[in-house]
Design an enzyme around this catalytic site. Structure first.
Site, PDB file in Angstrom:
ATOM      1  N   CYS A  83      -0.664   8.640   6.867  1.00 47.71           N
ATOM      2  CA  CYS A  83      -2.468   8.004   6.731  1.00 47.71           C
ATOM      3  C   CYS A  83      -3.496   8.109   8.194  1.00 47.71           C
ATOM      4  CB  CYS A  83      -2.074   6.805   5.924  1.00 47.71           C
ATOM      5  SG  CYS A  83      -1.209   7.513   4.047  1.00 47.71           S
TER       6      CYS A  83
ATOM      7  N   CYS B  69      -3.466   4.277   9.355  1.00 47.31           N
ATOM      8  CA  CYS B  69      -2.145   4.237  10.087  1.00 47.31           C
ATOM      9  C   CYS B  69      -2.014   5.017  11.566  1.00 47.31           C
ATOM     10  CB  CYS B  69      -1.036   3.994   9.081  1.00 47.31           C
ATOM     11  SG  CYS B  69      -1.563   3.158   8.149  1.00 47.31           S
TER      12      CYS B  69
ATOM     13  N   CYS C  51       1.052  -1.321  -0.203  1.00 52.68           N
ATOM     14  CA  CYS C  51      -0.302  -0.153   0.167  1.00 52.68           C
ATOM     15  C   CYS C  51       1.152   1.860  -0.011  1.00 52.68           C
ATOM     16  CB  CYS C  51      -0.809  -0.143   0.878  1.00 52.68           C
ATOM     17  SG  CYS C  51      -1.794   1.216   1.548  1.00 52.68           S
ATOM     18  N   CYS C  52       1.811   1.166   0.009  1.00 55.55           N
ATOM     19  CA  CYS C  52       2.985   2.264   0.984  1.00 55.55           C
ATOM     20  C   CYS C  52       3.539   2.580  -0.386  1.00 55.55           C
ATOM     21  CB  CYS C  52       3.795   2.470   1.837  1.00 55.55           C
ATOM     22  SG  CYS C  52       3.025   2.274   3.602  1.00 55.55           S
TER      23      CYS C  52
ATOM     24  N   CYS D 186       8.117   3.450   6.502  1.00 53.06           N
ATOM     25  CA  CYS D 186       6.729   3.070   4.668  1.00 53.06           C
ATOM     26  C   CYS D 186       7.788   3.329   2.890  1.00 53.06           C
ATOM     27  CB  CYS D 186       6.473   3.897   4.348  1.00 53.06           C
ATOM     28  SG  CYS D 186       6.531   5.789   4.754  1.00 53.06           S
TER      29      CYS D 186
HETATM   30  S1  SF4 Z   1       0.256   5.127   5.416  1.00 56.73           S
HETATM   31 FE1  SF4 Z   1      -0.923   3.002   5.908  1.00 56.73          FE
HETATM   32  S2  SF4 Z   1      -2.623   3.833   4.489  1.00 56.73           S
HETATM   33 FE2  SF4 Z   1      -0.806   4.815   4.082  1.00 56.73          FE
HETATM   34  S3  SF4 Z   1      -0.313   4.355   2.632  1.00 56.73           S
HETATM   35 FE3  SF4 Z   1       1.101   3.077   3.872  1.00 56.73          FE
HETATM   36  S4  SF4 Z   1      -0.148   1.809   4.458  1.00 56.73           S
HETATM   37 FE4  SF4 Z   1      -1.229   2.480   2.543  1.00 56.73          FE
END
Ligand code: SF4
Length: 252
Positions: free
Chosen positions: A205, A208, A123-124, A233
Site C-alpha cells: 500500500c 506503507c 488496518c491490514c 501483515c
Molecule cells: S499495508 Fe498499510 S495501508 Fe495497507 S492495509 Fe496494511 S496498514 Fe493498511
C-alpha cells in the site's frame, strides 16, 4: 524490455534453469492436485508477475486473484488491466468491506497505521486479511511469490506447506534470487510495476511503502517505522494467533 530495475538486477546465475524448471513443476503439481480450487494470490510485485507469466505461458488452470486494498499506487492498480490484456485472463479482485474501512478510519484516523503496531495490523486485517479469506474461501490451495531471500523472517520458506486452514500454500520461487526474478522478467518480457525502477523492491500500500537505499534489506521499504519481527501483515503468519483475522498465512 529494458528498465532501470532490469539493468540493475537481472543476472543469469548458476542453475537458474533448474530453479525455473522446479518452479514450473510445482505449479503443474498445484494445478493437477487442486483442479478448480487453486488460486495465485498476486500482490502484483515482480515475483508474482513471474508466476502469472509461468501460469499463462503454460496454460495452467490456476485462477489469478489480487487484493485491492483501496490504498495501492496507481501504477500497481494499472497492472491488473495490463495482465488481463497481455495474457487474455481475468484477474479476480477482492476489496475490503466499505463499512469496515469507514468505521476504522472514523475511529482511528487516516494515519492510524503509523500510531501503533496494533492499529497497523488492524488496518491490514480489514483491507487485506478479510478480503484474502474471501479469495481463499472455496479453495484448497494457493500460490504465493514468497522467497527465502526476501527477509530474515522468510529465510525458511518451503516450496509448499499447509496454512492454518490446512490449505496447501505453494511458494514456487522459494529458492529464487532477486537476480533470477529479473533475469526471467527480462528473458520473457514480463510486464512489471514501474515503481521497481525507482528502488521499490517490495511494493504494498502507498502509505506503507517507500524506496530503499543501496544495501538495505528487500523489505526495508515496508512498514519501515516498525521493528523487523513485526513486519508481516498476517497474510503469511505461521501462527494464526499473530494475525487479527484467522485465515491463512500471508501474501504481500
Ligand atoms: S499495508 Fe498499510 S495501508 Fe495497507 S492495509 Fe496494511 S496498514 Fe493498511
Amino acid at each position: 524490455m529494458s528498465g532501470a530495475a532490469i539493468a540493475l538486477y537481472a543476472r543469469e546465475t548458476a542453475d537458474v534453469a533448474a530453479r525455473q524448471a522446479r518452479a514450473l513443476a510445482l505449479l503443474q503439481r498445484a494445478a493437477a492436485g487442486h483442479t478448480g480450487r487453486v488460486v495465485q494470490a498476486t500482490s502484483l510485485g515482480a515475483e508474482d508477475m513471474v508466476i502469472t507469466d509461468l501460469i499463462a505461458r503454460h496454460a495452467l488452470p490456476i485462477a489469478i486473484g489480487t487484493l485491492d486494498t483501496g490504498m495501492l499506487h496507481a501504477e500497481t492498480l494499472s497492472l491488473i488491466r495490463i495482465l488481463e490484456t497481455r495474457y487474455g485472463l481475468e484477474v479476480e479482485i477482492y476489496r475490503p468491506v466499505a463499512e469496515s474501512v469507514v468505521r476504522f478510519v472514523r475511529a482511528n484516523g487516516k494515519g492510524a497505521m503509523y500510531e501503533s503496531i496494533d492499529l497497523r495490523k488492524g488496518c491490514c486485517a480489514i483491507r487485506k486479511l478479510e478480503p484474502l479469506s474471501r479469495m481463499l474461501e472455496r479453495r484448497s490451495a494457493w500460490v504465493t511469490g514468497m522467497r527465502r531471500e526476501q527477509s530474515a523472517n522468510r529465510g525458511a520458506v518451503p516450496f509448499s506447506e499447509l496454512d492454518d486452514r490446512r490449505r496447501t500454500k505453494f511458494n514456487p520461487l522459494a529458492d529464487w534470487s532477486w537476480a533470477d526474478v529479473w533475469h526471467y522478467i527480462e528473458t520473457y518480457d514480463v510486464p512489471y510495476n514501474p515503481l521497481h525502477d525507482q528502488f521499490h523492491p517490495s511494493i504494498g500500500c502507498a502509505p506503507c511503502t517507500r524506496a530503499i537505499a543501496a544495501g538495505e534489506d528487500f523489505r526495508a521499504g515496508r512498514w519501515w517505522w516498525e521493528n523487523e519481527h513485526a513486519k508481516e501483515c498476517g497474510l503469511h503468519a505461521e501462527d494464526p494467533a499473530t494475525a487479527h483475522v484467522s485465515t491463512t498465512g500471508t501474501h504481500a
